[in-house]
Design a protein around this motif. Structure first.
Motif, PDB file in Angstrom:
ATOM      1  N   ARG A 420       0.790  -1.230   0.000  1.00  0.00           N
ATOM      2  CA  ARG A 420       0.000   0.000   0.000  1.00  0.00           C
ATOM      3  C   ARG A 420       0.828   1.289   0.000  1.00  0.00           C
ATOM      4  O   ARG A 420       0.575   2.194  -0.797  1.00  0.00           O
ATOM      5  N   PRO A 421       1.861   1.392   0.878  1.00  0.00           N
ATOM      6  CA  PRO A 421       2.630   2.652   0.878  1.00  0.00           C
ATOM      7  C   PRO A 421       3.298   2.918  -0.472  1.00  0.00           C
ATOM      8  O   PRO A 421       3.370   4.067  -0.932  1.00  0.00           O
ATOM      9  N   GLY A 422       3.751   1.867  -1.121  1.00  0.00           N
ATOM     10  CA  GLY A 422       4.389   2.027  -2.430  1.00  0.00           C
ATOM     11  C   GLY A 422       3.395   2.538  -3.454  1.00  0.00           C
ATOM     12  O   GLY A 422       3.681   3.442  -4.256  1.00  0.00           O
ATOM     13  N   ARG A 423       2.221   1.961  -3.405  1.00  0.00           N
ATOM     14  CA  ARG A 423       1.158   2.339  -4.319  1.00  0.00           C
ATOM     15  C   ARG A 423       0.803   3.824  -4.175  1.00  0.00           C
ATOM     16  O   ARG A 423       0.628   4.549  -5.147  1.00  0.00           O
ATOM     17  N   GLU A 424       0.750   4.255  -2.894  1.00  0.00           N
ATOM     18  CA  GLU A 424       0.405   5.659  -2.668  1.00  0.00           C
ATOM     19  C   GLU A 424       1.464   6.600  -3.231  1.00  0.00           C
ATOM     20  O   GLU A 424       1.145   7.633  -3.819  1.00  0.00           O
ATOM     21  N   ILE A 425       2.716   6.218  -3.049  1.00  0.00           N
ATOM     22  CA  ILE A 425       3.809   7.036  -3.602  1.00  0.00           C
ATOM     23  C   ILE A 425       3.668   7.127  -5.122  1.00  0.00           C
ATOM     24  O   ILE A 425       3.753   8.202  -5.720  1.00  0.00           O
ATOM     25  N   LEU A 426       3.435   5.987  -5.746  1.00  0.00           N
ATOM     26  CA  LEU A 426       3.319   5.961  -7.211  1.00  0.00           C
ATOM     27  C   LEU A 426       2.159   6.827  -7.683  1.00  0.00           C
ATOM     28  O   LEU A 426       2.315   7.669  -8.573  1.00  0.00           O
ATOM     29  N   LEU A 427       0.996   6.639  -7.074  1.00  0.00           N
ATOM     30  CA  LEU A 427      -0.175   7.388  -7.527  1.00  0.00           C
ATOM     31  C   LEU A 427       0.029   8.879  -7.353  1.00  0.00           C
ATOM     32  O   LEU A 427      -0.310   9.676  -8.227  1.00  0.00           O
ATOM     33  N   SER A 428       0.616   9.277  -6.220  1.00  0.00           N
ATOM     34  CA  SER A 428       0.749  10.722  -6.065  1.00  0.00           C
ATOM     35  C   SER A 428       1.856  11.270  -6.954  1.00  0.00           C
ATOM     36  O   SER A 428       1.882  12.464  -7.235  1.00  0.00           O
ATOM     37  N   ALA A 429       2.734  10.398  -7.451  1.00  0.00           N
ATOM     38  CA  ALA A 429       3.750  10.861  -8.411  1.00  0.00           C
ATOM     39  C   ALA A 429       3.241  10.746  -9.846  1.00  0.00           C
ATOM     40  O   ALA A 429       3.972  11.026 -10.794  1.00  0.00           O
ATOM     41  N   GLY A 430       2.011  10.277 -10.019  1.00  0.00           N
ATOM     42  CA  GLY A 430       1.458  10.192 -11.375  1.00  0.00           C
ATOM     43  C   GLY A 430       1.868   8.945 -12.131  1.00  0.00           C
ATOM     44  O   GLY A 430       1.924   8.943 -13.358  1.00  0.00           O
ATOM     45  N   VAL A 431       2.156   7.875 -11.415  1.00  0.00           N
ATOM     46  CA  VAL A 431       2.397   6.592 -12.079  1.00  0.00           C
ATOM     47  C   VAL A 431       1.226   5.672 -11.722  1.00  0.00           C
ATOM     48  O   VAL A 431       1.012   5.383 -10.553  1.00  0.00           O
ATOM     49  N   PRO A 432       0.465   5.239 -12.727  1.00  0.00           N
ATOM     50  CA  PRO A 432      -0.657   4.361 -12.427  1.00  0.00           C
ATOM     51  C   PRO A 432      -0.147   3.072 -11.789  1.00  0.00           C
ATOM     52  O   PRO A 432       0.884   2.548 -12.219  1.00  0.00           O
ATOM     53  N   CYS A 433      -0.843   2.619 -10.769  1.00  0.00           N
ATOM     54  CA  CYS A 433      -0.414   1.393 -10.114  1.00  0.00           C
ATOM     55  C   CYS A 433      -1.619   0.482  -9.939  1.00  0.00           C
ATOM     56  O   CYS A 433      -2.627   0.898  -9.374  1.00  0.00           O
ATOM     57  N   TYR A 434      -1.499  -0.710 -10.450  1.00  0.00           N
ATOM     58  CA  TYR A 434      -2.612  -1.650 -10.403  1.00  0.00           C
ATOM     59  C   TYR A 434      -2.228  -2.866  -9.567  1.00  0.00           C
ATOM     60  O   TYR A 434      -1.038  -3.141  -9.357  1.00  0.00           O
ATOM     61  N   GLY A 435      -3.241  -3.596  -9.118  1.00  0.00           N
ATOM     62  CA  GLY A 435      -2.994  -4.768  -8.286  1.00  0.00           C
ATOM     63  C   GLY A 435      -2.720  -6.023  -9.095  1.00  0.00           C
ATOM     64  O   GLY A 435      -2.197  -7.005  -8.584  1.00  0.00           O
ATOM     65  N   PHE A 436      -3.094  -5.988 -10.376  1.00  0.00           N
ATOM     66  CA  PHE A 436      -2.923  -7.158 -11.238  1.00  0.00           C
ATOM     67  C   PHE A 436      -2.451  -6.709 -12.621  1.00  0.00           C
ATOM     68  O   PHE A 436      -2.696  -5.574 -13.018  1.00  0.00           O
ATOM     69  N   PRO A 437      -1.814  -7.613 -13.353  1.00  0.00           N
ATOM     70  CA  PRO A 437      -1.343  -7.220 -14.691  1.00  0.00           C
ATOM     71  C   PRO A 437      -2.476  -6.879 -15.659  1.00  0.00           C
ATOM     72  O   PRO A 437      -2.324  -5.984 -16.490  1.00  0.00           O
ATOM     73  N   GLU A 438      -3.635  -7.569 -15.552  1.00  0.00           N
ATOM     74  CA  GLU A 438      -4.697  -7.396 -16.554  1.00  0.00           C
ATOM     75  C   GLU A 438      -5.143  -5.944 -16.724  1.00  0.00           C
ATOM     76  O   GLU A 438      -5.130  -5.422 -17.844  1.00  0.00           O
ATOM     77  N   PRO A 439      -5.567  -5.281 -15.611  1.00  0.00           N
ATOM     78  CA  PRO A 439      -6.029  -3.893 -15.814  1.00  0.00           C
ATOM     79  C   PRO A 439      -4.914  -2.976 -16.313  1.00  0.00           C
ATOM     80  O   PRO A 439      -5.169  -2.050 -17.090  1.00  0.00           O
ATOM     81  N   ALA A 440      -3.670  -3.240 -15.884  1.00  0.00           N
ATOM     82  CA  ALA A 440      -2.560  -2.402 -16.342  1.00  0.00           C
ATOM     83  C   ALA A 440      -2.411  -2.538 -17.852  1.00  0.00           C
ATOM     84  O   ALA A 440      -2.329  -1.543 -18.589  1.00  0.00           O
ATOM     85  N   ILE A 441      -2.400  -3.780 -18.320  1.00  0.00           N
ATOM     86  CA  ILE A 441      -2.143  -4.009 -19.741  1.00  0.00           C
ATOM     87  C   ILE A 441      -3.349  -3.592 -20.585  1.00  0.00           C
ATOM     88  O   ILE A 441      -3.190  -2.995 -21.653  1.00  0.00           O
ATOM     89  N   SER A 442      -4.565  -3.858 -20.095  1.00  0.00           N
ATOM     90  CA  SER A 442      -5.695  -3.450 -20.944  1.00  0.00           C
ATOM     91  C   SER A 442      -5.835  -1.928 -20.975  1.00  0.00           C
ATOM     92  O   SER A 442      -6.290  -1.365 -21.971  1.00  0.00           O
ATOM     93  N   SER A 443      -5.416  -1.250 -19.918  1.00  0.00           N
ATOM     94  CA  SER A 443      -5.433   0.216 -19.973  1.00  0.00           C
ATOM     95  C   SER A 443      -4.399   0.727 -20.982  1.00  0.00           C
ATOM     96  O   SER A 443      -4.664   1.643 -21.754  1.00  0.00           O
ATOM     97  N   LEU A 444      -3.227   0.121 -20.945  1.00  0.00           N
ATOM     98  CA  LEU A 444      -2.190   0.512 -21.913  1.00  0.00           C
ATOM     99  C   LEU A 444      -2.645   0.244 -23.346  1.00  0.00           C
ATOM    100  O   LEU A 444      -2.381   1.028 -24.261  1.00  0.00           O
ATOM    101  N   GLU A 445      -3.332  -0.866 -23.494  1.00  0.00           N
ATOM    102  CA  GLU A 445      -3.832  -1.224 -24.815  1.00  0.00           C
ATOM    103  C   GLU A 445      -4.829  -0.165 -25.305  1.00  0.00           C
ATOM    104  O   GLU A 445      -4.782   0.267 -26.466  1.00  0.00           O
ATOM    105  N   ALA A 446      -5.693   0.274 -24.393  1.00  0.00           N
ATOM    106  CA  ALA A 446      -6.659   1.318 -24.757  1.00  0.00           C
ATOM    107  C   ALA A 446      -5.925   2.601 -25.148  1.00  0.00           C
ATOM    108  O   ALA A 446      -6.322   3.314 -26.075  1.00  0.00           O
TER     109      ALA A 446
END
Ligand code: ADP
Ligand code: MG
Length: 705
Positions: A420-446
């Protein structure tokens, strides 16, 4: 709607709250307190005949005492006194009004008329009216939170508009939990005056907004929506949830096209052709919002994956393989560079496995090397919380590298508690962070698809050679005879007028005429029942194919006509069509259109035959089709490889199908009077295509036109 009026709505210099209340919990209190809490710098005028104060602000007792002119009034009083208030506000020269009050169109007949009156007052006075029955509007850029929603959203670069107020509150709450901020937050309510097209138009020019999200249930003016949406999505990603999709209305359809071309297909086609992305659910909307609002679009399909564990790396690679993205090759120099600092068991190829003991420094070095590689267009960094994982430091390292590159960098930190703390750092720095590969990759695909859409070639439109008057005569004749359906033997003229490729066809009234026609065109031939009342010829066993001689033709004629007469006592039998037989091996496809009430003619393409409705392997586009649309429709269907030929078959003549699609589109545009038309089948092989059956349905009054 001229823009200065929307400025009064979004950035008012002063806001009156009509129905302001000193009692916490009331809507008229929440609006004032939200404005105050959000730090709105303009003047606030609570209005209430009781007088007194709201949150220390003196109350104005009557609308007549408000300053004039006034930018914005927010109305939260009972519905029966709303009209009077708006009339008085109009007299005070108010430019924009938000009607929060419910009890209008959504409640039935009386409310419907009340709303019509409201619309008419607003239009007469040029008032930009939002609502009624809405949550309000929030412009975080100037602390103008004129909503009664709980909680203050952060400011950010995402604008959201919604036809559902309840969904607004859910989205706000989600955003607070996810560190997501908004530029504008707009609840449209019943859309008595302002609608999604007005909002898109405004947000197009809003410097604070870089991504637009929407929740829609309906569009009233499809043509305007398409035009505005196309313009906006060329600049900013627009991601929409469209609900309220039902199959109602499709039941009574008389053709395959009619049965399958419902309003949901029309919306999907409209969104696709206007460059709007459609999210199937709220989770996807959020995932896409994160991706598009935080990272640049990938300029190509090549994805590199960096991981500290084998399994998730392979999972991600699998997801990538199934998407439009590609597992990126890495150049020799990158592999060499990685080999210099990665431990011996690491994988130097994509997915780059930097193994379980990877610390933040190793992540950073790897990410830098991979990002530098010209072959790579996008990077996904996976982390599983192993004992030696440095979660927060790794998050910081990723954020720093991401900030320095033009390529999109996504993170996938798998887990919940420890990451969780890592995720918060990423999000507030503007790096999308997902819990699983699927949403990350399908978002990139979009994002990649959006990149392609933005850089698509200029649309090429064509105008077909045609004889409109000749076609018009066919339709007029049908109208005169009171027919709504024009069946194959009657439609031949129409098809000829549009230069469509037809098999040689003759109408025979007797078996002698049938034999003569067959002799002149040569065997084999097809014999089909010709009756204005029989549009599904096979239903009465009225089609005989592969007739090889005069005897067969004569027998078929007798059999088909007598059977039809027996089965359909109501039908007038004109005789039979004698038709040239398509060459063996030709494939059956279907080309059709149906008129959608919002978006006009919706064209359909698919594999033909009796299984169309079961397989539902069809593509839709709205008319007018461009050459690119026709090209894409054919390639969109799953069975496209069948058309390309399997086991040594030659491909079908795609150009011939495209021509037919474009001609169908032209027919739909030329004759708004045609409600539905279908060529089923179009028989196509390597050499060309022919339209072997057609059915046209004219508009009737209750379908509108
Ligand atoms: P229906 O009114 O039942 O749809 P069609 O005219 O489409 O009648 O004919 C039924 C089937 O017969 C077609 O789907 C196709 O398989 C075959 N057929 C019709 N016309 C021809 C033709 N000219 N050449 C080859 N097959 C044909
Ligand atoms: Mg047919």
């Amino acid at each position: 709607m001229p823009e200065y009026i929307l400025e009064a709505l979004f950035t008012p210099k002063a806001v009156a709250v009509v129905g302001a209340s000193a009692s916490p919990g009331k809507v008229g209190h929440s609006v004032v307190s939200n404005l105050v809490e959000a730090g709105y710098q303009g003047e606030i005028f609570p209005v209430n005949p009781k007088g007194g104060e709201v949150l220390g602000i003196p109350v104005v007792q009557s609308i007549a005492d408000l300053p004039s002119p006034l930018d914005l009034a927010v109305i939260c009083i009972p519905p029966r006194i709303v009209l009077d208030a708006v009339r008085q506000l109009a007299e005070r020269g108010v430019r924009a009004v938000i009607v929060i009050t419910a009890g209008f169109k959504e409640t039935g007949r009386e409310g419907y008329y009340l709303e019509q009156e409201l619309t008419s007052i607003a239009r007469t006075h040029g008032i930009a009216l939002l609502g009624p029955n809405c949550l309000g509007l929030n412009n975080t850029a100037c602390g103008m939170n004129a909503t009664f929603a709980a909680g203050q959203p952060q400011s950010g670069n995402i604008a959201f508009f919604s036809q559902s107020g309840a969904l607004c509150t859910a989205i706000l709450d989600w955003a607070l939990g996810e560190n997501i901020g908004f530029s504008k937050f707009i609840s449209l309510g019943n859309k008595a005056v302002l609608d999604e097209s007005d909002m898109l138009e405004y947000l197009h020019d809003d410097a604070k907004t870089s991504v637009i999200l929407g929740y829609m249930e309906s569009v009233d003016d499809g043509a305007r929506f398409m035009q505005v949406a196309r313009k906006v999505s060329a600049e900013k990603p627009v991601i929409v949830i469209k609900s309220g999709t039902t199959a109602a209305g499709a039941k009574a359809a008389s053709s395959h096209t009619g049965a399958m071309a419902g309003s949901d297909q029309a919306y999907s086609a409209a969104f696709g052709q206007a460059g709007i992305m459609r999210a199937p659910d709220v989770a996807t909307l959020f995932n896409l919002a994160q991706a598009f609002s935080m990272q640049p679009l990938p300029k190509g399909p090549n994805l590199a994956i960096i991981t500290n564990s084998g399994g998730p790396g392979i999972m991600a690679a699998d997801v990538c393989e199934k998407s439009n993205l590609l597992m990126s090759p890495l150049s020799a120099s990158t592999v060499e560079a990685l080999g210099e600092f990665l431990p011996p068991f690491a994988s130097l190829y994509n997915p780059v496995d930097i193994i379980g003991d990877a610390d933040a420094a190793r992540y950073r070095q790897t990410l830098e090397a991979v990002t530098r590689d010209d072959l790579v267009h996008a990077i996904l960094v996976l982390l599983t919380p192993t004992a030696s994982a440095q979660i927060t430091e790794t998050a910081k390292a990723i954020a720093e590298v991401a900030a320095k590159t033009e390529k999109p960098v996504f993170a996938c930190f798998m887990g919940q508690q420890r990451i969780r703390p890592g995720r918060e750092i990423l999000l507030s720095a503007g790096v999308p962070c997902y819990g699983f590969p699927e949403p990350a990759i399908s978002s990139l695909e979009a994002m990649y698809r959006h990149h392609i859409w933005k850089n698509r070639p200029e649309a090429v439109s064509v105008s077909r050679m045609r004889d409109r008057a000749r076609a018009e005569a066919v339709l007029a004749k049908a109208r005169r005879s009171g027919c709504v359906e024009i069946v194959e033997f009657q439609a031949q003229e129409l098809l000829k007028a549009y230069g469509l490729p037809l098999p040689r066809t003759e109408l025979a009234r007797t078996s002698d005429e049938a034999v003569a026609a067959a002799e002149s065109m040569g065997y084999p031939v097809v014999v089909k029942i010709a009756s204005p009342q029989i549009s599904h010829k096979s239903d009465v066993n009225g089609v005989r194919v592969g007739l090889k001689d005069a005897g067969a033709v004569r027998a078929a004629f007798m059999d088909v006509t007598s059977r039809a007469q027996r089965l359909r006592k109501d039908a007038f039998i004109s005789g039979c069509l004698v038709q040239e037989m398509a060459p063996g091996g030709a494939k059956e496809v279907i080309v059709g259109f149906k008129r959608d009430p919002q978006f006009g003619a919706l064209l359909m393409f698919g594999l033909g035959g009796i299984y169309v409705e079961v397989l539902r392997d069809i593509a839709f586009r709205l008319a007018p089709l461009t050459v690119g649309d026709a090209h894409a429709m054919i390639r969109d269907i799953r069975s496209y490889p069948l058309l390309r030929g399997v086991r040594g078959e030659p491909p079908v003549n795609f150009k011939a199908i495209e021509d037919i699609l474009l001609t169908m589109s032209q027919l739909a545009v030329d004759f708004p009077d045609i409600y539905e038309a279908e060529f089923n089948p179009v028989l196509v092989d390597h050499d060309g295509a022919i339209v072997a059956d057609v059915r046209v349905t004219l508009c009737t009054y209750d379908e509108g036109s």
